[in-house]
Enzyme design. Structure first.
Site, PDB file in Angstrom:
ATOM      1  N   GLU A  58       6.966  39.553  38.052  1.00 45.78           N
ATOM      2  CA  GLU A  58       6.236  39.064  39.269  1.00 45.78           C
ATOM      3  C   GLU A  58       6.995  39.063  40.561  1.00 45.78           C
ATOM      4  O   GLU A  58       8.244  38.705  40.775  1.00 45.78           O
ATOM      5  CB  GLU A  58       6.266  37.018  38.976  1.00 45.78           C
ATOM      6  CG  GLU A  58       5.434  36.538  40.019  1.00 45.78           C
ATOM      7  CD  GLU A  58       5.247  35.029  39.870  1.00 45.78           C
ATOM      8  OE1 GLU A  58       4.442  34.448  40.457  1.00 45.78           O
ATOM      9  OE2 GLU A  58       5.817  34.418  38.834  1.00 45.78           O
ATOM     10  N   LYS A 145      -3.366  36.495  41.519  1.00 49.32           N
ATOM     11  CA  LYS A 145      -2.954  35.139  40.801  1.00 49.32           C
ATOM     12  C   LYS A 145      -4.033  34.032  41.345  1.00 49.32           C
ATOM     13  O   LYS A 145      -4.150  33.940  42.540  1.00 49.32           O
ATOM     14  CB  LYS A 145      -1.406  34.777  41.392  1.00 49.32           C
ATOM     15  CG  LYS A 145      -1.059  33.525  40.366  1.00 49.32           C
ATOM     16  CD  LYS A 145       0.513  33.354  40.564  1.00 49.32           C
ATOM     17  CE  LYS A 145       1.290  32.296  39.824  1.00 49.32           C
ATOM     18  NZ  LYS A 145       2.414  32.203  40.024  1.00 49.32           N
ATOM     19  N   CYS A 179       2.710  34.396  35.710  1.00 46.62           N
ATOM     20  CA  CYS A 179       3.496  33.250  35.550  1.00 46.62           C
ATOM     21  C   CYS A 179       2.742  32.153  34.967  1.00 46.62           C
ATOM     22  O   CYS A 179       2.091  32.042  33.812  1.00 46.62           O
ATOM     23  CB  CYS A 179       4.107  32.826  36.933  1.00 46.62           C
ATOM     24  SG  CYS A 179       5.474  31.777  36.918  1.00 46.62           S
TER      25      CYS A 179
END
EC number: 3.5.5.1
Length: 339
Positions: A58, A145, A179
């Site tokens: 990430e 995200k 994540c």
């Protein structure tokens, strides 16, 4: 560089064995060109080992701002925080843009599928993004995200349903969750419904508990999970005043671990194939037998024979959500004529 959104392969993988590599390494903070050069070295090394898929952590491009203050506090606004954001914004990349062109070139030159974590800037809003590239040097597309975590929400925008791709490729169906998106059951279900087989999980979470989440997802989704996390020491970050940590990190020595990695590759049958590595930067490589996907789904297919759509059903909105829509005079005239 060319782009391809959700291009179907319409077939089975050309080989039942795919060699995949995770890169566990630190960003070169506040220096995107140096970070790209570091990425290049790892991609070349992975390709030399015969890898067909290379996955980065990430925010590898642009950096995960661990410990950054940004002057944040309830009702607090200050010049120090604004200038920190200015520097962070400068390290982010435009998509498409020259850095994306460079990454596509690296993927093509090394004949690999590449999944790269990056901080994307769209105007002055930043997004935590996963970028996808093909061995033909194509930029396939991106995933933004959906839900930044905690104070990430103060510096990153939220993605929408228009960027949740799963690419049908000769090495398997490829997608990503970033994540703590991996803790969102409905998002995982959307990926499973798209047939994901190579489930990439770029992350900043190096905790031991994270390993349990990755194991669960591999079994739940009947897919290979490739979790890539940065390994960072305090000395990998700039010194004061260029990089201002919270007090806990300020007490650390230069060789103290700030992000401990934990990158891991897990099979659909729940077998840990490589990692986790909590020790250093480096590559984690495993050979993936794609036949394990079918083997795993004999007993459990969460969006197939082990689902109950008559009781539980998910609807996914894939339309882009933009704050402003402009209608041209021509479009307006055509619309008026149809009334």
């Amino acid at each position: 560089m060319s782009t391809s959104e959700n291009t179907p392969f319409n077939g089975v993988a050309s080989s039942t064995i795919v060699r995949a590599t995770i890169v566990q390494a630190s960003t070169v903070y506040n220096d995107t060109p140096a970070t790209l050069e570091k990425a290049n070295k790892f991609i070349v090394e992975a390709a030399s080992k015969g890898s067909e898929l290379v996955v980065f952590p990430e925010a590898f491009i642009g950096g995960y701002p661990r410990g950054f203050r940004f002057g944040l506090g309830v009702g607090v606004h200050n010049e120090e925080g604004r200038d920190e954001f200015r520097k962070y914004h400068a390290s982010a990349i435009k998509v498409p843009g020259p850095e994306v062109e460079k990454l596509a070139e690296l993927a093509g030159k090394n004949n690999v599928y590449l999944v790269m974590g990056a901080i994307e800037k769209d105007g002055y809003t930043l997004y935590c993004t996963a970028l996808f590239f093909s061995p033909q040097g194509q930029f396939l597309g991106k995933h933004r995200k959906l839900m930044p975590t905690s104070l990430e929400r103060c510096i990153w925008g939220q993605g929408d349903g228009s960027t949740i791709p799963v690419y049908d490729t000769p090495i398997g169906k490829l997608g990503a969750a970033i994540c703590w998106e991996n803790r969102m059951p409905l998002y995982r279900t959307a990926l499973y419904a798209k047939g994901i087989e190579l489930y990439c999980a770029p992350t900043a979470d190096g905790s031991k508990e994270w390993q349990s989440s990755m194991l669960h997802i591999a079994i739940e989704g009947g897919c290979f999970v490739l979790s890539a996390c940065q390994f960072c020491l305090r000395k990998d970050f700039p010194d004061h005043p260029d990089y201002l940590f919270t007090d806990w990190y300020d007490d650390k020595e230069p060789d103290s671990i700030v992000s401990q990695g934990g990158s891991v590759i897990i099979s659909p049958l729940g077998q840990v194939l490589a990692g986790p590595n909590f020790e250093s930067e480096g590559l984690i490589t495993a050979d993936l037998d794609l036949g394990d996907v079918a083997r795993a789904k004999l007993y459990f297919d969460s969006v197939g024979h082990y689902s109950r759509p008559d009781v539980l059903h998910l609807t996914v909105n894939e339309h882009p959500k933009k704050p402003v829509t402009f209608i041209s005079k021509v479009e307006k005239a055509e619309d008026d004529s149809n009334k």
